[in-house]
Design an enzyme around this catalytic site. Structure first.
Site, PDB file in Angstrom:
ATOM      1  N   ASN A   1      -1.375  -2.190  -2.694  1.00 19.16           N
ATOM      2  CA  ASN A   1      -0.240  -3.015  -2.289  1.00 19.16           C
ATOM      3  C   ASN A   1       0.172  -3.905  -3.449  1.00 19.16           C
ATOM      4  O   ASN A   1      -0.675  -4.526  -4.094  1.00 19.16           O
ATOM      5  CB  ASN A   1      -0.608  -3.914  -1.101  1.00 19.16           C
ATOM      6  CG  ASN A   1      -0.722  -3.150   0.199  1.00 19.16           C
ATOM      7  OD1 ASN A   1      -0.158  -2.077   0.352  1.00 19.16           O
ATOM      8  ND2 ASN A   1      -1.467  -3.713   1.137  1.00 19.16           N
TER       9      ASN A   1
ATOM     10  N   ARG B   1      -1.968   2.785   3.109  1.00 19.89           N
ATOM     11  CA  ARG B   1      -2.938   3.126   2.061  1.00 19.89           C
ATOM     12  C   ARG B   1      -3.977   4.141   2.546  1.00 19.89           C
ATOM     13  O   ARG B   1      -4.252   5.128   1.832  1.00 19.89           O
ATOM     14  CB  ARG B   1      -3.598   1.857   1.534  1.00 19.89           C
ATOM     15  CG  ARG B   1      -2.659   0.989   0.682  1.00 19.89           C
ATOM     16  CD  ARG B   1      -3.296  -0.323   0.297  1.00 19.89           C
ATOM     17  NE  ARG B   1      -3.562  -1.157   1.468  1.00 19.89           N
ATOM     18  CZ  ARG B   1      -4.218  -2.315   1.421  1.00 19.89           C
ATOM     19  NH1 ARG B   1      -4.692  -2.764   0.271  1.00 19.89           N
ATOM     20  NH2 ARG B   1      -4.408  -3.013   2.521  1.00 19.89           N
TER      21      ARG B   1
END
Length: 750
Positions: free
Chosen positions: A38, A20
């Site tokens: 996620n 990320r």
């Protein structure tokens, strides 16, 4: 001009690897607006911008630690009211990926803990998106701090600032912690009472240097540490006086004590930091730690280790014995109270931290580029393999067990579990399968186990199958070995200590021909008696008589102190075949040869006779012997009795063991034993390949770790123009069996 946009779904090992933050940085650099989060074990990105295609290309590349299976782009549904790019809170979703293994502290974090100007100075649990614990601290997916054991430690303002800073390598690092807010480390006495030292790591180092034995909690469980001088005392306390131990050393010390080639250097210093079995520069060095010609070495791989060695430098110490605190074959100890209970008579003190370990993880072990133990740094191991749409579980066999789950094109193998011979290790196997299955969202259609009906793992598989309504099948042990090595048509060589055969005898020196579901036994070592069954593995002189049941061996046993009653009982046992199971095991032949040479008359740890034989043989020069074969039930059989008879005659002609010539002759004989056994096995494989029209020879089994045996087989196979295969991702020993079971099951269900 309208901007490109889309929903991007990334599958693979894409959590716990800084994915990320990587996506965020790429988006900012390319002026992309949107979000990343996620979902389950995947990553979902909503993105819009003029450089959308470049952004997707960057995502396909991914951060260093990621393993990307697929990147799919679909139209963005609905409006895209994004003013910037942000990281969103995770949510539940598909379980197509896996969390990465625990890895060693990175160079940047190591620099932080050694820098007096850093707020991480001397902080043992320093980590970032590129390093530290992952699997061992994970409770659930998606991978976020609140689903790990770091949730117990709320971050301070400084850590929160770094966590939120896109320019920091700790941007969204779920394990971020510092001395202010993170887990602490403390020193305890043998009763578990805290020793109130301000610098517990320094105090532990001082105690080690003074000769004390210290149990310390690492990433995946407790280790026991001591200096070289204290090693004999540690062995005495553990009751393992002959077993070689691994050492943790500084890089400079590793180079002084062992011969290290390029591949071994890469293994030692890689992100996994396993134990690497190395050849000593001086075989007589460190004999109190390892009486073999090899020694297992690892470098410090956590902040705690580095700080401990930094303190030890003040005491001129750059080597520690570092062995798992559990009994061999049992699960790692992870809890301080359990450590105190089980180790109070072993350890003088305990250096422990308060970060909970969810998933135990022992040290991985590598030799000659092959894994001996698959664990920390390498496992969970994820292997792409097309085995259909069914979900399959392989539970392993009995020794060196792990578990493998197949789902959606990938097989995921757990870290090493141990020897499933007791309720505690069986419970650990069950817990590991529950944990791994939960992370993967596994719902089993098929459960595969070993052919042996009395293995605890077999009974567990049958019980689980009943509970879940899943199909349960058995696969013969050595066929699972070959299935793990290659799925192409081949001649398969499986050489190890024990495996339940089709005929209910003990196999372990097998030649197969065919492919995964149809591997015919076309050759094997001679089946011989094991007087007393398991007793013959503990006292290999019994195995020697099982191979050569005549008066010459009884006379030798008489010379070695066997009483007349003992000799007569052994003779009668073999003659009347009372508790004398038949075996074609390669390991048992090596045991008998070690007994013949008088170098191992009682096994005190797993594999000891064969390991000691190999160590003696390392100094020898092998000589070729005539080999005897015959045919039984359509299979070629190598006469191991003839080999033992030749070795026995050679042994009787040796000079006295204490002389230099006698020592060299003994080494030559040990080398000849290994060399000719390997020649015989390779010869059967080559002839089988010729007869069956096959071009590939696959080798598996724990004996393949023996360098001379492996390389002799390799050389002969290649000399005959055949392709040689060994598994370079899974151990050749039983650590590959659960994977082979899954492969077999997948082929069976096609």
């Amino acid at each position: 001009m309208s901007e490109d946009c889309g929903t991007i779904r990334v599958r693979g090992i894409v959590q716990g690897v800084g994915f990320r933050p990587y996506v965020y940085a790429a988006a900012v650099a390319l002026n992309i607006r949107g979000t990343v989060k996620n979902i389950g074990s995947e990553v979902e990105i909503l993105a819009i911008g003029d450089h959308f295609d470049q952004f997707v290309a960057a995502i396909r590349h991914g951060p260093t630690r990621a393993v990307i299976d697929s990147v799919t782009v679909t139209p963005l549904i609905g409006p895209a009211p994004f003013n910037n790019f942000s990281i969103l809170t995770s949510s539940e979703g598909a379980r197509s990926g896996m969390i990465p293994p625990d890895i060693a502290i990175c160079d940047e974090c190591l620099a932080d803990i050694t820098n007096p100007e850093s707020r991480y100075y001397r902080y043992w649990a320093t980590s970032c998106v590129n390093c530290g614990p992952r699997y061992s601290i994970l409770d659930q997916l998606p991978y976020d701090r609140q689903r790990t054991t770091m949730d117990t430690f709320p971050v301070c303002e400084d850590c929160r600032a770094e966590y939120s800073n896109p320019a920091s390598r700790r941007h969204h690092a779920q394990t971020i912690a510092c001395p202010t807010c993170g887990p602490g480390v403390r020193l305890y006495d043998r009763n578990g009472d805290e020793i109130g030292e301000e610098e517990p790591i320094d105090e532990a180092a001082a105690r080690l240097a003074a000769g004390e034995i210290v149990a310390l909690k690492g990433i995946g469980g407790f280790h026991i540490a001591c200096t070289e001088a204290a090693a004999p005392q540690l062995k005495e306390r553990l009751g393992r006086t002959k077993q070689p131990f691994a050492v943790m050393v500084t890089p400079a010390r590793a180079d002084r004590i062992a011969q290290i080639n390029e591949g071994e250097q890469q293994a030692l210093t890689g992100i996994e930091h396993p134990i690497v079995v190395l050849v000593k520069r001086d075989r007589n060095a460190l004999k109190g730690i390892s009486n073999l010609h090899t020694i297992g070495c690892m470098l410090p791989y956590t902040g705690l280790h580095h700080l401990l060695f930094s303190a030890l430098a003040d005491h001129a110490t750059d080597l520690l014995v570092m062995t798992s605190a559990n009994m061999p074959g049992y699960p790692m100890i992870t809890d301080l109270s359990e450590a105190v209970t089980h180790l109070s008579g072993v350890a003088d003190c305990f250096l422990s931290h308060d970060r909970r370990i969810v998933n135990r993880c022992d040290d991985s072990v590598i030799r000659d580029g092959y894994l001996i133990r698959l664990s920390r740094g390498y496992a969970p191991l994820r292997t792409r393999i097309p085995l259909g749409d069914r979900c399959i579980l392989g539970v392993g066999a009995e020794l060196n067990v792990n578990a493998t789950i197949y789902r959606d094109g990938f097989a995921i193998t757990s870290p090493h579990i141990g020897n499933v011979r007791n309720p505690k290790t069986l419970q650990y196997l069950e817990q590991t399968i529950e944990t791994l299955g939960g992370l993967l969202g596994a719902e089993y259609d098929l459960i595969v186990h070993d052919l042996h009906p009395r293995f605890l793992s077999t009974r567990f598989a049958e019980r689980l199958g009943d509970e879940l309504g899943a199909e349960v099948i058995a696969v013969q042990h050595h066929r699972a070995h070959i299935a793990a090595t290659t799925q192409e048509p081949c001649v398969g060589i499986a050489i190890d200590g024990v495996g339940y055969g089709d005929d209910r005898t003990i196999w372990g020196g097998e030649i197969f021909a065919g492919e995964t579901l149809h591997l015919d036994r076309v050759g094997h070592l001679e089946s011989v008696s094991m007087p007393g069954g398991d007793l013959a593995t503990r006292f290999p002189e019994r195995m020697l008589y099982g191979l050569l049941p005549d008066d010459t061996v009884l006379d030798l046993l008489d010379e070695r102190g066997w009483s007349e009653v003992e000799r007569r009982a052994l003779q009668q046992q073999v003659a009347k075949q009372i508790n004398t199971p038949l075996t074609s095991s390669t390991g048992r032949v090596l045991d008998a040869m070690a007994a013949l040479l008088g170098i191992c008359r009682e096994r005190t740890y797993d594999g000891e006779p064969a390991m000691v034989l190999e160590s003696v043989a390392a100094e020898g020069t092998p000589h070729s012997w005539d080999l005897e074969y015959r045919t039984e039930d359509g299979a070629e059989v190598l006469s191991t009795r003839a080999l033992v008879r030749k070795a026995f005659n050679e042994y009787r002609s040796l000079d006295r063991p204490g002389t230099r010539s006698g020592q060299q002759q003994r080494a030559d004989l040990a080398a000849s034993i290994q060399f000719n056994l390997a020649r015989g096995i390779a010869g059967m494989a080559v002839r089988a390949a010729d007869e069956q029209g096959l071009s590939v020879v696959a080798l598996s089994g724990g004996v393949a770790i023996n360098a001379m045996i492996r390389e002799t087989i390799h050389t002969i196979v290649c000399k005959h123009g055949l392709t040689f295969r060994m598994n370079d991702r899974y151990p050749p020993g039983d650590g590959c069996v659960s994977f082979g079971q899954v492969v077999y099951g997948g082929k069976k269900m096609d």
